[in-house]
Scaffold this motif. Structure first.
Motif, PDB file in Angstrom:
ATOM      1  N   ALA A 123       0.861  -1.181   0.000  1.00 41.18           N
ATOM      2  CA  ALA A 123       0.000   0.000   0.000  1.00 41.18           C
ATOM      3  C   ALA A 123       0.894   1.227   0.000  1.00 41.18           C
ATOM      4  CB  ALA A 123      -0.919   0.015   1.220  1.00 41.18           C
ATOM      5  N   GLU A 124       0.406   2.302  -0.597  1.00 39.92           N
ATOM      6  CA  GLU A 124       1.082   3.594  -0.462  1.00 39.92           C
ATOM      7  C   GLU A 124       0.336   4.357   0.624  1.00 39.92           C
ATOM      8  OE1 GLU A 124       3.091   7.122  -3.061  1.00 39.92           O
ATOM      9  OE2 GLU A 124       1.418   6.060  -3.983  1.00 39.92           O
ATOM     10  N   VAL A 125       0.951   4.457   1.776  1.00 42.89           N
ATOM     11  CA  VAL A 125       0.291   5.088   2.916  1.00 42.89           C
ATOM     12  C   VAL A 125       0.632   6.566   2.978  1.00 42.89           C
ATOM     13  CG1 VAL A 125       0.220   2.953   4.256  1.00 42.89           C
ATOM     14  CG2 VAL A 125       2.154   4.527   4.539  1.00 42.89           C
ATOM     15  N   TYR A 126      -0.233   7.298   3.661  1.00 44.73           N
ATOM     16  CA  TYR A 126      -0.002   8.719   3.908  1.00 44.73           C
ATOM     17  C   TYR A 126       0.528   8.866   5.330  1.00 44.73           C
ATOM     18  CZ  TYR A 126      -3.115   9.176  -0.145  1.00 44.73           C
ATOM     19  OH  TYR A 126      -3.698   9.061  -1.388  1.00 44.73           O
ATOM     20  N   VAL A 127       1.683   9.514   5.469  1.00 41.33           N
ATOM     21  CA  VAL A 127       2.320   9.679   6.775  1.00 41.33           C
ATOM     22  C   VAL A 127       2.121  11.113   7.255  1.00 41.33           C
ATOM     23  CG1 VAL A 127       4.452   9.447   8.094  1.00 41.33           C
ATOM     24  CG2 VAL A 127       4.048   7.968   6.108  1.00 41.33           C
ATOM     25  N   ALA A 128       1.466  11.266   8.392  1.00 40.04           N
ATOM     26  CA  ALA A 128       1.258  12.602   8.955  1.00 40.04           C
ATOM     27  C   ALA A 128       2.610  13.209   9.328  1.00 40.04           C
ATOM     28  CB  ALA A 128       0.359  12.508  10.191  1.00 40.04           C
ATOM     29  N   SER A 159       0.368  15.494   4.633  1.00 45.34           N
ATOM     30  CA  SER A 159       0.876  14.129   4.759  1.00 45.34           C
ATOM     31  C   SER A 159       1.933  13.895   3.690  1.00 45.34           C
ATOM     32  CB  SER A 159      -0.252  13.097   4.604  1.00 45.34           C
ATOM     33  OG  SER A 159      -0.865  13.219   3.338  1.00 45.34           O
ATOM     34  N   HIS A 160       2.773  12.880   3.927  1.00 49.41           N
ATOM     35  CA  HIS A 160       3.772  12.444   2.954  1.00 49.41           C
ATOM     36  C   HIS A 160       3.459  11.017   2.529  1.00 49.41           C
ATOM     37  CE1 HIS A 160       6.211  15.538   5.234  1.00 49.41           C
ATOM     38  NE2 HIS A 160       6.308  15.956   3.992  1.00 49.41           N
TER      39      HIS A 160
END
Length: 429
Positions: A66-71, A87-88
């Motif tokens: 998965a391509e997650v969004y990092v706060a 997010s990154h």
């Protein structure tokens, strides 16, 4: 032919901007002689089972990701500074079965705990659930590429060390891409330089969003449909090039073979390390704790038999006459249903449903009388899962559970909407 594996790819399940159909993807990957392919949809694992089954059918190893969004801070923060990133991006790939379970936890917690415009994780829960996961630095919206674009080489190096601490043992890679974007072409040499200086392995990807180069126009129309914009709008979301397709290994060799050949071979190394096996086609019912010395089947039989006796008492009170041959009819039906339930292995399922419906009734939470095919089960009636006598209305048990075509039973349950959450919490606990 040079070998290569795509590890950053968005399918039709990336609801905003993915346009790759799974069946078309695995056929193309097989034609190009690639041994594996990854699925890394945005913040989601919705397509995992579909992808896993179709890839295996084509003889392609499915790499689940998965391509997650990092706060940028805590996933609980709901305020963003003006001009700051909300997010990154970060690519996560399941290396093992434990990694697959951790990936599920991360994606679930991102939606439940971190949702702010998008489902977000943070570095706190990345540390909690990092085992068995390989991570890559993602596209230009990843934290490290963003820092490099901003000229923060020192901060980028610090971020690399932090991610290597979260994903140790060679499980963090710096990602370079061949997508034709001006900013990407400018940043790739900086990423390669950063990799060499920090001793971090490289991996080449293409951030695929559509299958063939000719699909770029159709993908652009899809973006307009998804964002409610017209083609001519100047401020709309758009991709800068037509290079976000599933490229052949030779194209990657031309792009990176002379400057970072290890970025290509590392795609194969990652694919070989990812060994997730999904156990599909088998019902996984939680184990219901029964009294010591009894099996689930014995306990269900005890509850149903006692329940039938109580139903007999109610029938006598209502009608005043209830003959022995009628009782025998009910007993034979109950015995038949119990035998089918025991043979199909669904005793635990009945006990679980009985338990949470019993809980709801004891707590004064209104419960529906039952509907659908479950109303044809005398066992359900004896357990007070349903309140409709199936024999009085000639309802068929086989519509609910058929020994000739075994499938998981489906008992429709209705609870008062005002207190339904209490039942859900009880089931979770």
């Amino acid at each position: 032919m040079k070998e290569f594996v795509h590890l950053h790819l968005h399918s039709q399940y990336s609801l905003l901007d993915g346009a790759i159909k799974i069946e078309d993807l695995v056929r193309k990957v097989a034609r190009m002689g690639m041994p594996a392919v990854a699925l890394t949809d945005h913040g989601s694992m919705i397509g995992t089972v579909d992808f896993y089954e179709k890839a295996n059918r084509e003889g392609i190893k499915p790499i689940i990701g998965a391509e997650v969004y990092v706060a940028p801070g805590s996933r609980h923060d709901r305020q963003a500074e003006p001009g700051a990133e909300k997010s990154h991006h970060l690519i996560l790939l399941a290396e093992s079965d434990e990694g697959y379970r951790n990936l599920i936890r991360l994606v679930s917690r991102a939606h439940v705990e971190g949702f702010y415009y998008k489902p977000r994780v943070d570095k706190e829960i990345l540390r909690e659930h990092a085992k068995g996961i390989i991570a890559t630095s993602a596209c230009l919206q990843g934290e490290i590429p963003v820092l490099l674009v901003q000229g923060g080489k020192k901060q980028a190096a610090e971020a690399v060390e932090e991610y290597k601490e979260i994903f140790p043992d060679g499980r963090f890679f710096l990602e370079i891409q061949d997508n034709g974007m001006t900013a990407q072409n400018r940043t790739n040499p900086e990423i390669i330089d950063l990799a060499r200086k920090t001793g971090t392995p490289l991996v080449a990807t293409n951030d695929c969003h559509y299958l063939e180069r000719r699909d770029a126009r159709v993908h652009d129309v899809l973006l307009c449909l998804q964002t409610g914009k017209v083609i001519g709008a100047a401020d709309r979301m758009r991709f800068e090039t037509d290079q976000f397709y599933v490229k052949a290994p030779e194209e990657f060799d031309r792009a990176f073979g002379h400057v970072a050949p290890d970025a290509l071979t590392n795609t194969l190394a990652i694919a070989e390390r990812c060994l997730v096996k999904l156990d599909l086609g088998r019902s996984k019912i939680p184990e219901f704790r029964v009294p010591e010395g009894m099996t689930s089947e014995q306990y269900l039989r005890k509850l149903a038999t006692e329940g039938l006796l109580r139903r007999f008492q109610e029938m006598r009170k209502r009608s005043g006459k209830f003959r022995g041959e009628e009782e025998e009819h009910y007993r034979r039906r109950l015995e038949y249903e119990l035998a089918v339930i025991e043979n199909t292995g669904f005793a635990g399922y009945f006990l679980i449903v009985w338990d949470f419906i019993r809980f709801a009734k004891e707590q004064g939470i209104p419960v529906g009388p039952g509907r659908g095919s479950a109303a044809g089960s005398l066992v359900a009636y004896c357990l007070r899962i349903t309140e409709v006598d199936p024999l009085s209305y000639g309802l068929l048990f086989e519509r609910f559970l058929n020994p000739e075509r075994i499938s998981l039973p489906d008992i429709d349950c209705d609870f008062c909407k005002d207190r339904r959450d209490e039942v859900i919490r009880y089931v979770e606990d």
